[in-house]
Design a protein around this motif. Structure first.
Motif, PDB file in Angstrom:
ATOM      1  N   SER A   1      -0.348  -8.086  11.445  1.00 30.39           N
ATOM      2  CA  SER A   1      -0.752  -8.416  10.078  1.00 30.39           C
ATOM      3  C   SER A   1      -1.687  -7.324   9.583  1.00 30.39           C
ATOM      4  CB  SER A   1      -1.441  -9.782  10.023  1.00 30.39           C
ATOM      5  OG  SER A   1      -2.610  -9.781  10.812  1.00 30.39           O
ATOM      6  N   GLY A   2      -1.923  -7.319   8.274  1.00 29.55           N
ATOM      7  CA  GLY A   2      -2.903  -6.399   7.712  1.00 29.55           C
ATOM      8  C   GLY A   2      -2.321  -5.217   6.959  1.00 29.55           C
ATOM      9  N   GLY A   3      -1.012  -5.091   6.937  1.00 29.18           N
ATOM     10  CA  GLY A   3      -0.420  -4.000   6.188  1.00 29.18           C
ATOM     11  C   GLY A   3      -0.554  -4.207   4.697  1.00 29.18           C
ATOM     12  N   GLY A   4      -0.187  -3.174   3.936  1.00 23.33           N
ATOM     13  CA  GLY A   4      -0.257  -3.302   2.492  1.00 23.33           C
ATOM     14  C   GLY A   4      -0.041  -1.976   1.814  1.00 23.33           C
TER      15      GLY A   4
ATOM     16  N   VAL B   1      -1.845   0.921  -0.404  1.00 25.69           N
ATOM     17  CA  VAL B   1      -3.159   1.463  -0.722  1.00 25.69           C
ATOM     18  C   VAL B   1      -2.993   2.868  -1.268  1.00 25.69           C
ATOM     19  CG1 VAL B   1      -4.364   0.079   1.029  1.00 25.69           C
ATOM     20  CG2 VAL B   1      -3.494   2.360   1.614  1.00 25.69           C
ATOM     21  N   GLN B   2      -4.080   3.418  -1.756  1.00 28.66           N
ATOM     22  CA  GLN B   2      -4.080   4.796  -2.232  1.00 28.66           C
ATOM     23  C   GLN B   2      -4.626   5.726  -1.143  1.00 28.66           C
ATOM     24  OE1 GLN B   2      -6.292   4.697  -5.951  1.00 28.66           O
ATOM     25  NE2 GLN B   2      -4.382   4.414  -7.090  1.00 28.66           N
ATOM     26  N   ALA B   3      -4.277   6.971  -1.268  1.00 25.53           N
ATOM     27  CA  ALA B   3      -4.767   7.970  -0.314  1.00 25.53           C
ATOM     28  C   ALA B   3      -6.299   7.930  -0.259  1.00 25.53           C
ATOM     29  CB  ALA B   3      -4.293   9.358  -0.713  1.00 25.53           C
ATOM     30  N   GLY B   4      -6.818   7.976   0.960  1.00 20.74           N
ATOM     31  CA  GLY B   4      -8.254   7.912   1.154  1.00 20.74           C
ATOM     32  C   GLY B   4      -8.785   6.523   1.444  1.00 20.74           C
ATOM     33  N   ASP B   5      -7.966   5.516   1.187  1.00 19.83           N
ATOM     34  CA  ASP B   5      -8.378   4.145   1.453  1.00 19.83           C
ATOM     35  C   ASP B   5      -8.277   3.812   2.939  1.00 19.83           C
ATOM     36  OD1 ASP B   5      -7.075   2.586  -1.609  1.00 19.83           O
ATOM     37  OD2 ASP B   5      -8.886   3.763  -1.202  1.00 19.83           O
ATOM     38  N   SER B   6      -8.697   2.586   3.270  1.00 17.19           N
ATOM     39  CA  SER B   6      -8.665   2.111   4.657  1.00 17.19           C
ATOM     40  C   SER B   6      -7.883   0.809   4.754  1.00 17.19           C
ATOM     41  CB  SER B   6     -10.086   1.880   5.175  1.00 17.19           C
ATOM     42  OG  SER B   6     -10.837   3.069   5.173  1.00 17.19           O
ATOM     43  N   LEU B   7      -7.324   0.580   5.927  1.00 16.13           N
ATOM     44  CA  LEU B   7      -6.692  -0.687   6.265  1.00 16.13           C
ATOM     45  C   LEU B   7      -7.000  -0.992   7.726  1.00 16.13           C
ATOM     46  CD1 LEU B   7      -3.045  -0.519   4.805  1.00 16.13           C
ATOM     47  CD2 LEU B   7      -4.840  -2.119   4.122  1.00 16.13           C
TER      48      LEU B   7
ATOM     49  N   GLN C   1      -7.810   0.252  13.188  1.00 12.87           N
ATOM     50  CA  GLN C   1      -8.568   0.579  11.981  1.00 12.87           C
ATOM     51  C   GLN C   1      -8.093   1.936  11.492  1.00 12.87           C
ATOM     52  OE1 GLN C   1     -11.007  -1.205  10.229  1.00 12.87           O
ATOM     53  NE2 GLN C   1     -10.792   0.474   8.763  1.00 12.87           N
ATOM     54  N   MET C   2      -7.629   1.980  10.270  1.00 13.98           N
ATOM     55  CA  MET C   2      -7.079   3.212   9.703  1.00 13.98           C
ATOM     56  C   MET C   2      -7.911   3.624   8.511  1.00 13.98           C
ATOM     57  SD  MET C   2      -2.996   2.364   9.980  1.00 13.98           S
ATOM     58  CE  MET C   2      -3.042   1.138   8.684  1.00 13.98           C
ATOM     59  N   ASN C   3      -8.574   4.746   8.629  1.00 10.10           N
ATOM     60  CA  ASN C   3      -9.410   5.278   7.557  1.00 10.10           C
ATOM     61  C   ASN C   3      -8.814   6.555   7.003  1.00 10.10           C
ATOM     62  OD1 ASN C   3     -11.299   3.192   8.058  1.00 10.10           O
ATOM     63  ND2 ASN C   3     -12.372   4.440   9.570  1.00 10.10           N
ATOM     64  N   ARG C   4      -9.244   6.906   5.815  1.00 11.02           N
ATOM     65  CA  ARG C   4      -8.790   8.144   5.172  1.00 11.02           C
ATOM     66  C   ARG C   4      -7.276   8.256   5.243  1.00 11.02           C
ATOM     67  NH1 ARG C   4     -12.696  10.058   8.486  1.00 11.02           N
ATOM     68  NH2 ARG C   4     -11.370  11.654   9.429  1.00 11.02           N
ATOM     69  N   LEU C   5      -6.618   7.218   4.809  1.00 11.50           N
ATOM     70  CA  LEU C   5      -5.160   7.178   4.882  1.00 11.50           C
ATOM     71  C   LEU C   5      -4.532   8.244   4.005  1.00 11.50           C
ATOM     72  CD1 LEU C   5      -4.734   3.341   5.006  1.00 11.50           C
ATOM     73  CD2 LEU C   5      -3.716   4.931   6.642  1.00 11.50           C
ATOM     74  N   LYS C   6      -3.394   8.733   4.468  1.00 10.03           N
ATOM     75  CA  LYS C   6      -2.649   9.777   3.773  1.00 10.03           C
ATOM     76  C   LYS C   6      -1.240   9.266   3.472  1.00 10.03           C
ATOM     77  CE  LYS C   6      -4.980  13.339   6.552  1.00 10.03           C
ATOM     78  NZ  LYS C   6      -4.778  14.480   7.479  1.00 10.03           N
ATOM     79  N   PRO C   7      -0.593   9.839   2.464  1.00  8.06           N
ATOM     80  CA  PRO C   7       0.783   9.406   2.176  1.00  8.06           C
ATOM     81  C   PRO C   7       1.700   9.532   3.390  1.00  8.06           C
ATOM     82  CG  PRO C   7      -0.079  10.677   0.350  1.00  8.06           C
ATOM     83  CD  PRO C   7      -1.104  10.771   1.447  1.00  8.06           C
TER      84      PRO C   7
ATOM     85  N   THR D   1       4.621  -4.330  10.434  1.00  7.64           N
ATOM     86  CA  THR D   1       3.957  -4.566   9.157  1.00  7.64           C
ATOM     87  C   THR D   1       3.987  -3.270   8.363  1.00  7.64           C
ATOM     88  OG1 THR D   1       1.931  -5.425   8.108  1.00  7.64           O
ATOM     89  CG2 THR D   1       1.632  -4.060  10.062  1.00  7.64           C
ATOM     90  N   GLN D   2       4.321  -3.387   7.083  1.00  6.71           N
ATOM     91  CA  GLN D   2       4.502  -2.198   6.251  1.00  6.71           C
ATOM     92  C   GLN D   2       3.159  -1.667   5.757  1.00  6.71           C
ATOM     93  OE1 GLN D   2       7.520  -0.533   5.201  1.00  6.71           O
ATOM     94  NE2 GLN D   2       6.011   0.973   4.474  1.00  6.71           N
ATOM     95  N   VAL D   3       2.991  -0.369   5.897  1.00 10.80           N
ATOM     96  CA  VAL D   3       1.838   0.332   5.324  1.00 10.80           C
ATOM     97  C   VAL D   3       2.378   1.392   4.372  1.00 10.80           C
ATOM     98  CG1 VAL D   3      -0.096   1.872   5.782  1.00 10.80           C
ATOM     99  CG2 VAL D   3       0.344  -0.077   7.299  1.00 10.80           C
ATOM    100  N   THR D   4       1.954   1.327   3.126  1.00 14.70           N
ATOM    101  CA  THR D   4       2.389   2.282   2.116  1.00 14.70           C
ATOM    102  C   THR D   4       1.164   2.924   1.494  1.00 14.70           C
ATOM    103  OG1 THR D   4       4.353   0.954   1.641  1.00 14.70           O
ATOM    104  CG2 THR D   4       3.721   2.622   0.024  1.00 14.70           C
ATOM    105  N   VAL D   5       1.118   4.248   1.550  1.00 10.14           N
ATOM    106  CA  VAL D   5      -0.021   4.987   1.020  1.00 10.14           C
ATOM    107  C   VAL D   5       0.471   5.878  -0.111  1.00 10.14           C
ATOM    108  CG1 VAL D   5      -1.951   6.508   1.555  1.00 10.14           C
ATOM    109  CG2 VAL D   5      -1.033   4.990   3.330  1.00 10.14           C
ATOM    110  N   SER D   6      -0.054   5.661  -1.291  1.00  8.77           N
ATOM    111  CA  SER D   6       0.351   6.448  -2.444  1.00  8.77           C
ATOM    112  C   SER D   6      -0.661   7.563  -2.697  1.00  8.77           C
ATOM    113  CB  SER D   6       0.478   5.564  -3.675  1.00  8.77           C
ATOM    114  OG  SER D   6      -0.771   4.960  -3.977  1.00  8.77           O
ATOM    115  N   SER D   7      -0.149   8.633  -3.264  1.00 12.07           N
ATOM    116  CA  SER D   7      -1.015   9.801  -3.513  1.00 12.07           C
ATOM    117  C   SER D   7      -1.718   9.696  -4.848  1.00 12.07           C
ATOM    118  CB  SER D   7      -0.173  11.079  -3.468  1.00 12.07           C
ATOM    119  OG  SER D   7       0.865  11.004  -4.418  1.00 12.07           O
TER     120      SER D   7
END
Length: 123
Positions: free
Chosen positions: A6-9, A11-17, A81-87, A117-123
């Motif tokens: 669980s916990g996917g979603g 987010v924008q680049a630079g965000d955390s999940l 824990q995922m920080n500073r996420l990138k596309p 769980t899907q993680v999508t990071v937009s730029s």
């Protein structure tokens, strides 16, 4: 062992999940746990693992310094824990478990898998 992520979603680049993986069973602390990811059209890729022996931790180079894997044996849960996420982190993330004390980064070393769980990071 049944694994539920669980916990996917989105987010924008630079965000955390923070991803969570809840495991069934009473012997969770004897399993090494891993996180993998799979982007469309690509093979499943190792992200991180935490061994049950001494809690040794390994990361793929692309996430070092940004992602942190941890486990809570009392609650049968492993986290990512995922920080500073990138596309380029966009993928379906899978939790996996194995009784191997020192598994490699190959998916074939892991016996049990969650549904992802899907993680999508937009730029």
């Amino acid at each position: 062992v049944r694994l539920v992520e669980s916990g996917g979603g989105m987010v924008q680049a630079g965000d955390s999940l923070r991803l969570s993986c809840a495991a069934s069973g009473r012997t969770f602390n004897t399993y090494s746990m891993g996180w993998f990811r799979q982007a469309p059209g690509q093979e499943r890729e190792f992200v991180a693992r935490i061994n049950w022996i001494a809690g040794m931790i390994y990361y793929t180079d692309s996430v070092k310094g940004r992602f942190t894997i941890s486990r809570d044996n009392a609650n049968n849960t492993v986290y990512l824990q995922m920080n500073r996420l990138k596309p380029e982190d966009t993928a379906v993330y899978y939790c996996a478990a194995t009784l191997r004390a020192l598994p490699s980064s190959s998916p074939s070393d892991y016996y049990y898998w969650g549904q992802g769980t899907q993680v999508t990071v937009s730029s």
